[in-house]
Write a protein that holds these residues in place. Sequence first.
Motif, PDB file in Angstrom:
ATOM      1  N   SER A  32     -22.963  28.819  47.942  1.00 39.12           N
ATOM      2  CA  SER A  32     -24.501  29.411  48.198  1.00 39.12           C
ATOM      3  C   SER A  32     -24.757  30.767  47.729  1.00 39.12           C
ATOM      4  CB  SER A  32     -24.702  29.039  49.617  1.00 39.12           C
ATOM      5  OG  SER A  32     -23.869  29.897  50.299  1.00 39.12           O
ATOM      6  N   TYR A  33     -26.047  31.136  47.747  1.00 36.16           N
ATOM      7  CA  TYR A  33     -26.217  32.694  47.501  1.00 36.16           C
ATOM      8  C   TYR A  33     -26.938  33.291  48.584  1.00 36.16           C
ATOM      9  CZ  TYR A  33     -26.097  31.260  42.588  1.00 36.16           C
ATOM     10  OH  TYR A  33     -25.698  30.723  41.085  1.00 36.16           O
ATOM     11  N   PRO A  34     -26.676  34.560  48.731  1.00 38.29           N
ATOM     12  CA  PRO A  34     -26.013  35.321  47.814  1.00 38.29           C
ATOM     13  C   PRO A  34     -24.325  35.211  47.500  1.00 38.29           C
ATOM     14  CG  PRO A  34     -26.524  36.698  49.839  1.00 38.29           C
ATOM     15  CD  PRO A  34     -27.203  35.132  49.922  1.00 38.29           C
ATOM     16  N   LEU A  35     -23.859  35.013  46.281  1.00 44.22           N
ATOM     17  CA  LEU A  35     -22.654  34.859  46.298  1.00 44.22           C
ATOM     18  C   LEU A  35     -21.724  35.686  47.000  1.00 44.22           C
ATOM     19  CD1 LEU A  35     -22.733  34.326  42.337  1.00 44.22           C
ATOM     20  CD2 LEU A  35     -22.517  32.478  44.137  1.00 44.22           C
ATOM     21  N   LYS A  36     -20.613  35.385  47.525  1.00 45.16           N
ATOM     22  CA  LYS A  36     -19.610  36.091  48.127  1.00 45.16           C
ATOM     23  C   LYS A  36     -18.307  36.107  47.657  1.00 45.16           C
ATOM     24  CE  LYS A  36     -21.936  34.736  52.595  1.00 45.16           C
ATOM     25  NZ  LYS A  36     -23.025  33.979  51.899  1.00 45.16           N
ATOM     26  N   THR A  43     -14.833  39.083  43.291  1.00 48.15           N
ATOM     27  CA  THR A  43     -15.998  39.455  43.771  1.00 48.15           C
ATOM     28  C   THR A  43     -17.061  38.740  43.521  1.00 48.15           C
ATOM     29  OG1 THR A  43     -16.226  41.147  42.265  1.00 48.15           O
ATOM     30  CG2 THR A  43     -15.182  41.793  44.090  1.00 48.15           C
ATOM     31  N   ALA A  44     -18.078  38.561  44.312  1.00 47.99           N
ATOM     32  CA  ALA A  44     -19.269  37.649  44.319  1.00 47.99           C
ATOM     33  C   ALA A  44     -18.908  36.507  43.170  1.00 47.99           C
ATOM     34  CB  ALA A  44     -20.189  38.496  43.529  1.00 47.99           C
ATOM     35  N   ALA A  45     -17.989  35.727  43.609  1.00 49.56           N
ATOM     36  CA  ALA A  45     -17.570  34.433  42.797  1.00 49.56           C
ATOM     37  C   ALA A  45     -18.682  33.398  42.488  1.00 49.56           C
ATOM     38  CB  ALA A  45     -16.321  33.942  43.637  1.00 49.56           C
ATOM     39  N   PRO A  46     -18.812  33.281  41.330  1.00 42.77           N
ATOM     40  CA  PRO A  46     -19.765  32.389  40.896  1.00 42.77           C
ATOM     41  C   PRO A  46     -19.058  30.755  41.015  1.00 42.77           C
ATOM     42  CG  PRO A  46     -19.090  33.265  39.002  1.00 42.77           C
ATOM     43  CD  PRO A  46     -18.281  34.014  40.110  1.00 42.77           C
ATOM     44  N   ARG A  47     -19.903  29.900  40.883  1.00 43.00           N
ATOM     45  CA  ARG A  47     -19.448  28.494  40.529  1.00 43.00           C
ATOM     46  C   ARG A  47     -18.243  28.329  39.534  1.00 43.00           C
ATOM     47  NH1 ARG A  47     -22.587  23.108  40.766  1.00 43.00           N
ATOM     48  NH2 ARG A  47     -21.892  22.106  38.839  1.00 43.00           N
ATOM     49  N   GLU A  48     -18.572  28.853  38.550  1.00 44.06           N
ATOM     50  CA  GLU A  48     -17.268  28.749  37.473  1.00 44.06           C
ATOM     51  C   GLU A  48     -16.134  29.441  37.823  1.00 44.06           C
ATOM     52  OE1 GLU A  48     -21.448  28.546  36.059  1.00 44.06           O
ATOM     53  OE2 GLU A  48     -20.507  30.475  36.844  1.00 44.06           O
ATOM     54  N   HIS A  49     -16.059  30.533  38.798  1.00 37.47           N
ATOM     55  CA  HIS A  49     -14.860  30.856  39.561  1.00 37.47           C
ATOM     56  C   HIS A  49     -13.790  29.928  40.003  1.00 37.47           C
ATOM     57  CE1 HIS A  49     -11.813  33.243  41.595  1.00 37.47           C
ATOM     58  NE2 HIS A  49     -12.214  32.498  42.500  1.00 37.47           N
ATOM     59  N   TYR A  50     -14.519  28.867  40.759  1.00 40.49           N
ATOM     60  CA  TYR A  50     -13.390  27.896  41.364  1.00 40.49           C
ATOM     61  C   TYR A  50     -12.865  27.059  40.251  1.00 40.49           C
ATOM     62  CZ  TYR A  50     -15.678  30.376  45.150  1.00 40.49           C
ATOM     63  OH  TYR A  50     -15.952  31.207  46.046  1.00 40.49           O
ATOM     64  N   LEU A 107     -13.440  15.022  47.852  1.00 42.31           N
ATOM     65  CA  LEU A 107     -14.063  15.592  49.233  1.00 42.31           C
ATOM     66  C   LEU A 107     -13.294  17.037  49.676  1.00 42.31           C
ATOM     67  CD1 LEU A 107     -14.620  12.358  51.359  1.00 42.31           C
ATOM     68  CD2 LEU A 107     -16.284  13.651  49.750  1.00 42.31           C
ATOM     69  N   TYR A 108     -11.855  16.900  49.594  1.00 40.78           N
ATOM     70  CA  TYR A 108     -11.127  18.029  49.873  1.00 40.78           C
ATOM     71  C   TYR A 108     -11.360  19.261  49.053  1.00 40.78           C
ATOM     72  CZ  TYR A 108      -7.176  20.766  51.490  1.00 40.78           C
ATOM     73  OH  TYR A 108      -6.235  21.534  52.088  1.00 40.78           O
ATOM     74  N   VAL A 109     -11.649  19.158  47.625  1.00 43.91           N
ATOM     75  CA  VAL A 109     -11.672  20.028  46.782  1.00 43.91           C
ATOM     76  C   VAL A 109     -13.182  20.748  47.134  1.00 43.91           C
ATOM     77  CG1 VAL A 109     -12.402  20.633  44.426  1.00 43.91           C
ATOM     78  CG2 VAL A 109     -10.364  19.470  44.933  1.00 43.91           C
ATOM     79  N   LEU A 110     -14.247  20.074  47.259  1.00 47.63           N
ATOM     80  CA  LEU A 110     -15.351  20.634  47.901  1.00 47.63           C
ATOM     81  C   LEU A 110     -15.224  21.327  49.047  1.00 47.63           C
ATOM     82  CD1 LEU A 110     -17.915  17.633  46.593  1.00 47.63           C
ATOM     83  CD2 LEU A 110     -17.538  20.007  45.420  1.00 47.63           C
ATOM     84  N   ARG A 111     -14.605  20.718  49.948  1.00 47.82           N
ATOM     85  CA  ARG A 111     -14.343  21.401  51.154  1.00 47.82           C
ATOM     86  C   ARG A 111     -13.504  22.777  51.085  1.00 47.82           C
ATOM     87  NH1 ARG A 111     -11.748  17.802  55.926  1.00 47.82           N
ATOM     88  NH2 ARG A 111     -13.519  16.606  55.561  1.00 47.82           N
ATOM     89  N   LYS A 112     -12.733  22.737  50.370  1.00 48.24           N
ATOM     90  CA  LYS A 112     -12.206  23.978  50.084  1.00 48.24           C
ATOM     91  C   LYS A 112     -13.005  25.050  49.292  1.00 48.24           C
ATOM     92  CE  LYS A 112      -7.953  26.587  50.178  1.00 48.24           C
ATOM     93  NZ  LYS A 112      -7.571  26.906  51.383  1.00 48.24           N
ATOM     94  N   ILE A 113     -13.695  24.815  48.375  1.00 49.78           N
ATOM     95  CA  ILE A 113     -14.691  25.699  47.766  1.00 49.78           C
ATOM     96  C   ILE A 113     -15.625  26.245  48.667  1.00 49.78           C
ATOM     97  CG2 ILE A 113     -16.728  25.858  46.003  1.00 49.78           C
ATOM     98  CD1 ILE A 113     -14.960  23.643  44.385  1.00 49.78           C
ATOM     99  N   ASP A 114     -16.137  25.307  49.526  1.00 54.56           N
ATOM    100  CA  ASP A 114     -16.923  25.736  50.604  1.00 54.56           C
ATOM    101  C   ASP A 114     -16.329  26.727  51.387  1.00 54.56           C
ATOM    102  OD1 ASP A 114     -19.284  26.078  52.208  1.00 54.56           O
ATOM    103  OD2 ASP A 114     -18.956  24.120  53.298  1.00 54.56           O
ATOM    104  N   ARG A 115     -15.291  26.731  51.885  1.00 55.80           N
ATOM    105  CA  ARG A 115     -14.622  27.624  52.737  1.00 55.80           C
ATOM    106  C   ARG A 115     -14.095  28.728  52.041  1.00 55.80           C
ATOM    107  NH1 ARG A 115     -11.097  24.215  57.335  1.00 55.80           N
ATOM    108  NH2 ARG A 115     -12.766  22.959  57.770  1.00 55.80           N
ATOM    109  N   LEU A 116     -13.684  28.695  50.678  1.00 56.64           N
ATOM    110  CA  LEU A 116     -13.153  29.976  49.955  1.00 56.64           C
ATOM    111  C   LEU A 116     -14.366  30.753  49.650  1.00 56.64           C
ATOM    112  CD1 LEU A 116     -10.722  28.265  47.303  1.00 56.64           C
ATOM    113  CD2 LEU A 116     -10.271  30.008  49.348  1.00 56.64           C
ATOM    114  N   SER A 117     -15.721  30.182  49.705  1.00 55.83           N
ATOM    115  CA  SER A 117     -16.766  30.956  49.169  1.00 55.83           C
ATOM    116  C   SER A 117     -17.523  31.402  50.306  1.00 55.83           C
ATOM    117  CB  SER A 117     -17.775  30.245  48.373  1.00 55.83           C
ATOM    118  OG  SER A 117     -18.188  28.939  49.491  1.00 55.83           O
TER     119      SER A 117
END
Length: 146
Positions: A32-36, A43-50, A107-117
């Motif tokens: 989600s934005y603003p990127l964290k 820093t400010a990790a965009p979608r492509e970072h994951y 589901l696990y990958v999306l959950r992990k992306i959510d938590r990492l971001s």
Amino acid sequence: RPYRIIDPILYLAASSLDRHRLIKWPMQWLPSYPLKDCECGATAAPREHYAICPLLQPMRHELLEAFGTIPELRKEEQDIDYILNSLPRSNTGLTRGKWKTTWPALLYVLRKIDRLSHPNEDYDDDEPASEEALQGSTSELTRNHT
């Protein structure tokens, strides 16, 4: 999806938080934005970072192993997009073939992306394991057919 159907992410077996993530990813609202900053230090990790995040690589590898071959994608597309566009249209489809392992891994990958971001967020550790999504759909199917 290239044709009009009700998107399976709206009704395939998933917890409400996992469904939220399934909806947010194709809309590019995850992360989600603003990127964290990511927990890996980006820093400010965009979608492509994951797609390259070292903290996510073991889970992404499991997901891709479970799904199988993915063709060459357009620059703006990611493997998760391709997998979401390939979803079966029923819970029964999730219990067959590659989807028995692909669905929980996705589901696990999306959950992990959510938590990492969202490294500073408190997450509910009582959130059901991604594997339980299929157990729920299997018991529901059994109940509906008896």
